[in-house]
Design a protein around this motif. Structure first.
Motif, PDB file in Angstrom:
ATOM      1  N   THR A 287       0.821  -1.399  -0.187  1.00  0.00           N
ATOM      2  CA  THR A 287       0.126   0.110   0.022  1.00  0.00           C
ATOM      3  C   THR A 287       0.906   1.343   0.017  1.00  0.00           C
ATOM      4  OG1 THR A 287      -1.646   1.259   1.320  1.00  0.00           O
ATOM      5  CG2 THR A 287      -0.167  -0.120   2.559  1.00  0.00           C
ATOM      6  N   GLN A 288       0.402   2.406  -0.564  1.00  0.00           N
ATOM      7  CA  GLN A 288       1.177   3.719  -0.614  1.00  0.00           C
ATOM      8  C   GLN A 288       0.729   4.460   0.951  1.00  0.00           C
ATOM      9  OE1 GLN A 288       0.206   4.141  -5.099  1.00  0.00           O
ATOM     10  NE2 GLN A 288       0.987   5.876  -4.281  1.00  0.00           N
ATOM     11  N   GLY A 289      -0.227   3.779   1.812  1.00  0.00           N
ATOM     12  CA  GLY A 289      -0.534   4.380   2.876  1.00  0.00           C
ATOM     13  C   GLY A 289      -0.898   3.534   4.107  1.00  0.00           C
TER      14      GLY A 289
ATOM     15  N   GLY B 154       7.616  13.573  -8.307  1.00  0.00           N
ATOM     16  CA  GLY B 154       6.912  12.166  -8.663  1.00  0.00           C
ATOM     17  C   GLY B 154       6.059  12.330 -10.165  1.00  0.00           C
ATOM     18  N   GLU B 155       5.512  13.385 -10.288  1.00  0.00           N
ATOM     19  CA  GLU B 155       4.390  13.452 -11.590  1.00  0.00           C
ATOM     20  C   GLU B 155       5.021  14.642 -12.295  1.00  0.00           C
ATOM     21  OE1 GLU B 155       1.005  12.211  -9.488  1.00  0.00           O
ATOM     22  OE2 GLU B 155       1.566  12.823  -7.509  1.00  0.00           O
ATOM     23  N   ILE B 156       5.679  15.419 -12.029  1.00  0.00           N
ATOM     24  CA  ILE B 156       5.844  16.478 -13.128  1.00  0.00           C
ATOM     25  C   ILE B 156       6.413  15.941 -14.135  1.00  0.00           C
ATOM     26  CG2 ILE B 156       8.021  17.345 -11.871  1.00  0.00           C
ATOM     27  CD1 ILE B 156       5.496  19.686 -13.836  1.00  0.00           C
TER      28      ILE B 156
ATOM     29  N   ILE C 253      -0.301   9.296   3.465  1.00  0.00           N
ATOM     30  CA  ILE C 253      -0.099   8.574   2.155  1.00  0.00           C
ATOM     31  C   ILE C 253       0.980   8.957   1.308  1.00  0.00           C
ATOM     32  CG2 ILE C 253      -1.347   8.015  -0.015  1.00  0.00           C
ATOM     33  CD1 ILE C 253      -3.910   8.434   1.577  1.00  0.00           C
ATOM     34  N   GLN C 254       1.925   8.323   0.697  1.00  0.00           N
ATOM     35  CA  GLN C 254       2.783   8.550  -0.131  1.00  0.00           C
ATOM     36  C   GLN C 254       1.950   8.781  -1.723  1.00  0.00           C
ATOM     37  OE1 GLN C 254       6.713   7.458  -0.328  1.00  0.00           O
ATOM     38  NE2 GLN C 254       7.039   8.509  -2.481  1.00  0.00           N
ATOM     39  N   GLY C 255       1.924  10.154  -2.039  1.00  0.00           N
ATOM     40  CA  GLY C 255       1.283  10.446  -3.238  1.00  0.00           C
ATOM     41  C   GLY C 255       1.282  11.929  -3.686  1.00  0.00           C
ATOM     42  N   GLY C 256       0.733  12.173  -4.533  1.00  0.00           N
ATOM     43  CA  GLY C 256       0.425  13.622  -4.988  1.00  0.00           C
ATOM     44  C   GLY C 256       1.613  14.370  -4.989  1.00  0.00           C
ATOM     45  N   SER C 257       2.949  13.732  -5.187  1.00  0.00           N
ATOM     46  CA  SER C 257       4.282  14.434  -5.198  1.00  0.00           C
ATOM     47  C   SER C 257       4.679  15.288  -3.915  1.00  0.00           C
ATOM     48  CB  SER C 257       4.397  15.411  -6.446  1.00  0.00           C
ATOM     49  OG  SER C 257       4.731  14.575  -7.507  1.00  0.00           O
TER      50      SER C 257
ATOM     51  N   GLY D   8       3.925   1.691  -7.413  1.00  0.00           N
ATOM     52  CA  GLY D   8       2.424   2.049  -7.003  1.00  0.00           C
ATOM     53  C   GLY D   8       1.636   2.869  -7.841  1.00  0.00           C
ATOM     54  N   PHE D   9       2.174   4.266  -8.224  1.00  0.00           N
ATOM     55  CA  PHE D   9       1.548   5.116  -9.259  1.00  0.00           C
ATOM     56  C   PHE D   9       0.094   5.528  -9.044  1.00  0.00           C
ATOM     57  CE2 PHE D   9       4.367   2.132 -11.266  1.00  0.00           C
ATOM     58  CZ  PHE D   9       5.528   2.735 -11.281  1.00  0.00           C
ATOM     59  N   GLY D  10      -0.288   5.192  -7.717  1.00  0.00           N
ATOM     60  CA  GLY D  10      -1.701   5.780  -7.449  1.00  0.00           C
ATOM     61  C   GLY D  10      -2.626   4.635  -7.173  1.00  0.00           C
ATOM     62  N   SER D  11      -1.886   3.419  -7.517  1.00  0.00           N
ATOM     63  CA  SER D  11      -3.025   2.344  -7.345  1.00  0.00           C
ATOM     64  C   SER D  11      -3.073   1.922  -5.969  1.00  0.00           C
ATOM     65  CB  SER D  11      -2.452   1.089  -8.351  1.00  0.00           C
ATOM     66  OG  SER D  11      -1.311   0.769  -8.016  1.00  0.00           O
ATOM     67  N   GLY D  12      -2.137   2.264  -5.215  1.00  0.00           N
ATOM     68  CA  GLY D  12      -2.084   1.741  -3.725  1.00  0.00           C
ATOM     69  C   GLY D  12      -2.614   2.874  -2.712  1.00  0.00           C
ATOM     70  N   LEU D  13      -3.163   4.061  -3.259  1.00  0.00           N
ATOM     71  CA  LEU D  13      -3.446   5.256  -2.483  1.00  0.00           C
ATOM     72  C   LEU D  13      -4.456   4.768  -1.457  1.00  0.00           C
ATOM     73  CD1 LEU D  13      -3.368   8.045  -4.965  1.00  0.00           C
ATOM     74  CD2 LEU D  13      -1.646   7.676  -3.304  1.00  0.00           C
ATOM     75  N   ARG D  14      -5.573   4.145  -2.033  1.00  0.00           N
ATOM     76  CA  ARG D  14      -6.649   3.664  -1.317  1.00  0.00           C
ATOM     77  C   ARG D  14      -6.549   2.259  -0.851  1.00  0.00           C
ATOM     78  NH1 ARG D  14     -12.432   4.717  -4.236  1.00  0.00           N
ATOM     79  NH2 ARG D  14     -13.059   4.588  -1.840  1.00  0.00           N
TER      80      ARG D  14
ATOM     81  N   SER E  25      -9.307   5.410 -10.340  1.00  0.00           N
ATOM     82  CA  SER E  25      -8.572   5.749  -9.441  1.00  0.00           C
ATOM     83  C   SER E  25      -7.415   6.637  -9.884  1.00  0.00           C
ATOM     84  CB  SER E  25      -7.944   4.708  -8.471  1.00  0.00           C
ATOM     85  OG  SER E  25      -6.992   3.831  -9.207  1.00  0.00           O
ATOM     86  N   ALA E  26      -6.627   7.409  -8.900  1.00  0.00           N
ATOM     87  CA  ALA E  26      -5.875   8.338  -9.232  1.00  0.00           C
ATOM     88  C   ALA E  26      -4.595   7.354  -9.962  1.00  0.00           C
ATOM     89  CB  ALA E  26      -5.114   8.926  -7.871  1.00  0.00           C
ATOM     90  N   MET E  27      -3.948   8.173 -10.996  1.00  0.00           N
ATOM     91  CA  MET E  27      -2.827   7.448 -11.592  1.00  0.00           C
ATOM     92  C   MET E  27      -1.854   8.570 -12.043  1.00  0.00           C
ATOM     93  SD  MET E  27      -3.025   4.740 -14.921  1.00  0.00           S
ATOM     94  CE  MET E  27      -2.022   4.462 -16.146  1.00  0.00           C
ATOM     95  N   ARG E  28      -0.574   8.434 -11.795  1.00  0.00           N
ATOM     96  CA  ARG E  28       0.453   9.140 -11.967  1.00  0.00           C
ATOM     97  C   ARG E  28       0.010  10.528 -12.516  1.00  0.00           C
ATOM     98  NH1 ARG E  28       6.655   7.518 -13.496  1.00  0.00           N
ATOM     99  NH2 ARG E  28       7.428   9.073 -11.954  1.00  0.00           N
ATOM    100  N   ALA E  29       0.110  11.668 -11.779  1.00  0.00           N
ATOM    101  CA  ALA E  29      -0.279  12.878 -12.229  1.00  0.00           C
ATOM    102  C   ALA E  29      -1.713  13.029 -12.672  1.00  0.00           C
ATOM    103  CB  ALA E  29       0.550  13.591 -13.578  1.00  0.00           C
ATOM    104  N   PRO E  30      -2.479  12.561 -11.654  1.00  0.00           N
ATOM    105  CA  PRO E  30      -4.089  12.407 -12.011  1.00  0.00           C
ATOM    106  C   PRO E  30      -4.711  13.622 -11.981  1.00  0.00           C
ATOM    107  CG  PRO E  30      -3.508  12.234  -9.453  1.00  0.00           C
ATOM    108  CD  PRO E  30      -2.186  12.086 -10.310  1.00  0.00           C
ATOM    109  N   GLY E  31      -5.455  13.778 -13.305  1.00  0.00           N
ATOM    110  CA  GLY E  31      -6.045  14.948 -13.542  1.00  0.00           C
ATOM    111  C   GLY E  31      -5.279  15.861 -14.479  1.00  0.00           C
TER     112      GLY E  31
HETATM  113 MO1  MOS Z   1      -0.127   9.467  -6.893  1.00  0.00          MO
HETATM  114  S1  MOS Z   1      -1.262   9.187  -8.433  1.00  0.00           S
HETATM  115  O1  MOS Z   1      -0.692  10.504  -5.953  1.00  0.00           O
HETATM  116  O2  MOS Z   1       0.654   7.988  -6.236  1.00  0.00           O
END
Ligand code: MOS
Length: 754
Positions: A224-226, A720-722, A518-522, A255-261, A361-367
Motif C-alpha cells: 500500500t502507499q499508505g 514524482g509526477e511533473i 499517504i505517499q502520493g501527490g508528489s 504504486g503510481f496511485g493504485s495503492g493510495l486507497r 482511481s488516481a494514476m500518476r499525475a492524476p487530472g
Molecule cells: Mo500518485 S497518482 O498520488 O501515487
C-alpha cells in the motif's frame, strides 16, 4: 539515455550531502534480494487465498456452489456473501481517507454485482496452487442485468461533482469567454479523448497477515502507499483497535496511485485471518490487477481564441470523465489550463458520468496529465493557426501570475525550462512546415509540450534517535514506492545532524511509527522532508545542550543558531577552533541515546498568498515510417523546474520514468472495454502495451532549480509526477509536425495515422 550523473566517490563524502547524486540507500537490499515485499514475509504455517472474480458486469449471484470446492482435501474455506460474519454496515466505515463521495465498494456485502471482475468469493487452501485450482471449479450462477460501460452513451447525464479533500471544482468563469471567442481574430476548436489506462507496477498487490493468537497484535504486511489509511480502514470495518493492528509496507515495487486507497485484497486477507484465526497470504494475478481502478477515460472540448498578434483572448476547457455508479470519483483535470497561460476570459468545467465499472482511481499525475495533454495539443494547433512557432506562441502567452486566483507564483522558472530545454534540443533549427524534415525515408517531427503540477505539503511527524555509538535512526510512517524516499530522508537527516550518511538509517512503512500521510501527490519530499528536518533540529538542540554540560564546554554560551553540525562535530560558526565531536558529547553524557520528536505542517497563512506549482517543458523528436506507420520517439529533452532538487540522481530517475510513461500514454496505453460484455479485454501485459527498452532512446533531463521558501522550509516541490506532464502532447505534436496528421484521441496508433 545520454546524460550521465557522476557516481559518488567511495570515500566518505563529508556531511554536506543534500543536493548530491547519492546512490539509493535501499539499493543494496533490493539488488541482493533482502528487501522484503508484502508477499515475501515467511511467517510460519501460512494458508493461501485466491480470489474469484465475477464474469458478468451487472446483476446478482443466484447460486454459489461451495460444496465441491470444500470437498477438495486441503481447502480450508470459501468465503462468499452467504457466509459473511457481521461486519460494520455503514458506508462511512468503508470510506478511507481519500474515498470519493458516494458508497465505497463493500466486498461480499451482498449478491449484487456492480462491475465486471468484481471479487465474489475467496478460497483459502493449504497451498497457493490448490487455492487457485479450487477457485477455478467454483460454480456460480448469475442473474444478468442491463448495463452500460460506454461513457459516450451516458455523456448527457454528466454532472458537476461536489468538492472533497482530493477534488477542487474549477474556478468560476471569469471575463467573457464566449464573447471573446466570437470576436477573436483566430479561433481553434477541438475534441480530445483519452482512454482508460491501468497502473501496472511490477509488484502485484498482495497481503500477508500474520496471526499470532487471540488478543495478539495482527500484523498486516500489505502492499500500500499508505499504511495508516489501511489501518484506519480495517479497524473501521472489522472493529479492531489500532493498538491491535500493525500495517507494514517496507518496500514497494511501484504504486503510481493504485495503492493510495486500501484495495480489496487487504480486506479479504484480513477477513480470512480473523475468521479462520490463521496466518493468510493473498496475492493477486496480473489480470486481477486490472479490476481495481484505472485512469478514467475522458473526453474534452477546447476552444481557444487569440487577437491578431496571437495573444490568447479566450480559453474554454470542458471535460467529461467516467466514474462508477457507486462513487463520484473526480480529478482536477481543467484548473491548470487557467493557470498556465495568460488569458482574461476563461471558462473551465469538469463533469463526470457513471458507468458500470469499478471506481476509477488516481494514476500518476492524476487530472493534470489528462487535462494538459489536451490543452497542450490545442495550444500547438492554435500556434499553427496563428502562424507562430509553438515555443514563441507559449512565450507570448506566458503567465506571470495565476489568473485563476490573482496570486503571484511562489516561484516559476518555466521560461528557463523553455530556454534551456530548447537550447539543449536544438529547437532553433526546426522548420515549421509539417512534413518538412526528413531522415532518409523517415519523416522527422519536432514537437513540444508544457506541464504544470500543484505543489502540496501534508502534516507529518517524525522521530530521531541518536545512539551512543553515534548512529542516527530517523523514522516516519511514510512509504518509498520506488521514488527514493529512503535516500533523500537519509540525506536530509545526515546533513541536519552533520553525520555521514553511512551513520544514518531512515525507517518507514509501519503504523507503529510517527504519523505520516499517504505517499502520493508528489508531496512526500516536502511533507516528510520538512518533518525530518524539524525533528533533527530538535535533536540537534538537545545534543547542543548536552555539549554545554561538558566540563569547560568549548561551545559555552552559544545557541543552536550560532553553531553548525558538520562532519561529526558541532562547531561555532564564528570560530571553527571551538568545536566538539558529537560522539564525545554522547559519551560524556552517559546517556545510551538521545531522542527527539518533531514534525511539520504547511504554513497555510504564508502559502495562501501564493500559487504554488512545479513546471516543465518537453521537447520531442519522432521519426515516422510512413510505409509502415511506425513511430519512434528518438529524442526527448525534459526540462523541469520543481524547486530545490535534494538528489539529482533519484530525481532524474523520477523524470525518466515519467517521460517513458508519457511516451506510453501517447503511443500505446489503452485498456479496451468491450461494451457488449462490459469487460476490459486486454487485462494482461501481453496485450496492454507499454514502452519497453527497445522503444526508448535518448532522454535528457534538465533541472532548473528554483529558490522557494514559500512552499516549505526545504524549498522542494516534488518530482514524482511533473516529469510525465507535457510528454504525451509533445509526442502527438511531433507526430503532427512529421506527418501533417493531427491525432486528438490517444493513443496515437498506426490505424489513426494511415
Ligand atoms: Mo500518485 S497518482 O498520488 O501515487
Amino acid at each position: 539515455m545520454s546524460q550521465t550523473i557522476a557516481t559518488p566517490p567511495t570515500v566518505r563524502l563529508g556531511t554536506d550531502v543534500v543536493g548530491r547524486p547519492i546512490n539509493r540507500t535501499d539499493g543494496p537490499a533490493k539488488v541482493s534480494g533482502s528487501a522484503t515485499y508484502a508477499a515475501e514475509y515467511n511467517v510460519p504455517d501460512l494458508w493461501y487465498g485466491y480470489l474469484v472474480n465475477s464474469t458478468i458486469t451487472k446483476g446478482k449471484i443466484v447460486k454459489i456452489d461451495v460444496e465441491p470446492v470444500l470437498a477438495l482435501p486441503g481447502v480450508r474455506h470459501v468465503f462468499t456473501h452467504e457466509n459473511m460474519p457481521p461486519l460494520a454496515k455503514p458506508n462511512h466505515s468503508y470510506q478511507d481517507e481519500i474515498a470519493p463521495n458516494g458508497s465505497p465498494f463493500r466486498p461480499l456485502h451482498s449478491p449484487e454485482i456492480l462491475f465486471n471482475m468484481q471479487p465474489v468469493a475467496l478460497v483459502i487452501a493449504k497451498t497457493f496452487e490448490l487455492a487457485r485450482y479450487a477457485a477455478s471449479i467454483l460454480h456460480i450462477e448469475y442473474e444478468v442485468a442491463d448495463f452500460t460501460t460506454d461513457m459516450k452513451q451516458v455523456r448527457h447525464r454528466a454532472f458537476e461533482p461536489e468538492a472533497n479533500d482530493s477534488y477542487v471544482p474549477p474556478p468560476k468563469p471569469y471575463g467573457h469567454a464566449e464573447q471573446a471567442f466570437a470576436a477573436a481574430a483566430y479561433q481553434h476548436t477541438g475534441e480530445y479523448a483519452q482512454p482508460a489506462q491501468h497502473h501496472n507496477p511490477m509488484e502485484m498487490y498482495a497481503t500477508t497477515v500474520e496471526w499470532l493468537g487471540e488478543g495478539k497484535k495482527l500484523k498486516i504486511y500489505d502492499k500500500t502507499q499508505g499504511v495508516f489509511n489501511v489501518q484506519e480502514y480495517l479497524c473501521g470495518i472489522f472493529k479492531l483497535a489500532k493498538d491491535d493492528t500493525q500495517v507494514i509496507t517496507k518496500y514497494m515495487g511501484g504504486g503510481f496511485g493504485s495503492g493510495l486507497r486500501p484495495q480489496y485484497h487487504v480486506f479479504f486477507a484480513t477477513l480470512a485471518a480473523l475468521e479462520l484465526q490463521h496466518s493468510i497470504r493473498l496475492t493477486l494475478t496480473r489480470s486481477q490487477m486490472f479490476s481495481f481502478g484505472h485512469r478514467p477515460a475522458t473526453i474534452q472540448d477546447l476552444k481557444l481564441g487569440t487577437d491578431e498578434w496571437g495573444h490568447l483572448t479566450s480559453l474554454q476547457h470542458s471535460a467529461v470523465a467516467e466514474t462508477s455508479r457507486f462513487e463520484e470519483y473526480a480529478e482536477n483535470v481543467v484548473p491548470t489550463s487557467g493557470v498556465l497561460y495568460n488569458c482574461d476570459n476563461v471558462r473551465l468545467e469538469h463533469r463526470i458520468t457513471g458507468i458500470d465499472v469499478n471506481t476509477p482511481s488516481a494514476m500518476r499525475a492524476p487530472g493534470a496529465v489528462t487535462g494538459e495533454f489536451a490543452l497542450e495539443i490545442a495550444i500547438d494547433e492554435m500556434a499553427y493557426t496563428v502562424g507562430l512557432d509553438p515555443l514563441e506562441f507559449r512565450l507570448l502567452n506566458y503567465s506571470e501570475t495565476d489568473k485563476t486566483t490573482n496570486k503571484p507564483f511562489s516561484s516559476k522558472r518555466l521560461h528557463d525550462c523553455y530556454r534551456e530545454g530548447a537550447a539543449r534540443f536544438g529547437w532553433g533549427a526546426r522548420t515549421p512546415e509539417p512534413r518538412s524534415m526528413r531522415d532518409g525515408n523517415l519523416l522527422v517531427g519536432w514537437g513540444m509540450g508544457t506541464g504544470i503540477y500543484d505543489v502540496k505539503q501534508k502534516p507529518t511527524k517524525a522521530k530521531a534517535v541518536l545512539a551512543a555509538n553515534g548512529h542516527l535512526t530517523v523514522s516516519s510512517g511514510s512509504n518509498d514506492i520506488g521514488t527514493g524516499t529512503y535516500t533523500i530522508m537519509t540525506q536530509l537527516a545526515a546533513q541536519a545532524m552533520g553525520l555521514p550518511i553511512e551513520d544514518v538509517t531512515f525507517v518507514l512503512g509501519d503504523t507503529t511509527l510517527p504519523q505520516s500521510p499517504i505517499q502520493g501527490g508528489s508531496w512526500t519530499a516536502a511533507s516528510v522532508g520538512s518533518a525530518v528536518q524539524d525533528t533533527c533540529q530538535a535533536l540537534g538542540k538537545k545534543v547542543l545542550q548536552l555539549a554545554q554540560q561538558l566540563e569547560n564546554p568549548p561551545l559555552a554560551g552559544l545557541s543552536y543558531e550560532d553553531v553548525q553540525f558538520v562532519n561529526g562535530v558541532i562547531r561555532a560558526n564564528q570560530d571553527s577552533s571551538r568545536q566538539v565531536t558529537i560522539r564525545d558529547v554522547l559519551a560524556a553524557s552517559g546517556e545510551s541515546a538521545v531522542e527527539a520528536e518533531g514534525g511539520a505542517k504547511p504554513d497555510t497563512a504564508k502559502q495562501s498568498k501564493y500559487s504554488m506549482h512545479s513546471h516543465n517543458a518537453v521537447f520531442v523528436e519522432v521519426k515516422v515510417d510512413e510505409d509502415l506507420g511506425t513511430i519512434h520517439v528518438t529524442r526527448v529533452v525534459n526540462a523541469v523546474a520543481a524547486g530545490r532538487i535534494l538528489n539529482p540522481k533519484t530525481a532524474r530517475s523520477q523524470v525518466l520514468g515519467g517521460t517513458v510513461w508519457g511516451i506510453g500514454m501517447a503511443l500505446m496505453e489503452e485498456t479496451y472495454l468491450d461494451n457488449n460484455f462490459g469487460r476490459f479485454m486486454n487485462h494482461n501485459l501481453g496485450e496492454y502495451h507499454m514502452p519497453v527498452n527497445a522503444d526508448i532512446h535518448t532522454i535528457d533531463v534538465i533541472f532548473v532549480e528554483e529558490q522557494d521558501d514559500i512552499v516549505n522550509p526545504l524549498g522542494v516541490k516534488g518530482v514524482g509526477e511533473i516529469g510525465m506532464l507535457g510528454v504525451a502532447a509533445a509526442v502527438a505534436n511531433a507526430v503532427y509536425h512529421a506527418t501533417g496528421k493531427r491525432v486528438r484521441d490517444l493513443p496515437v496508433t498506426i490505424d489513426k495515422l494511415l
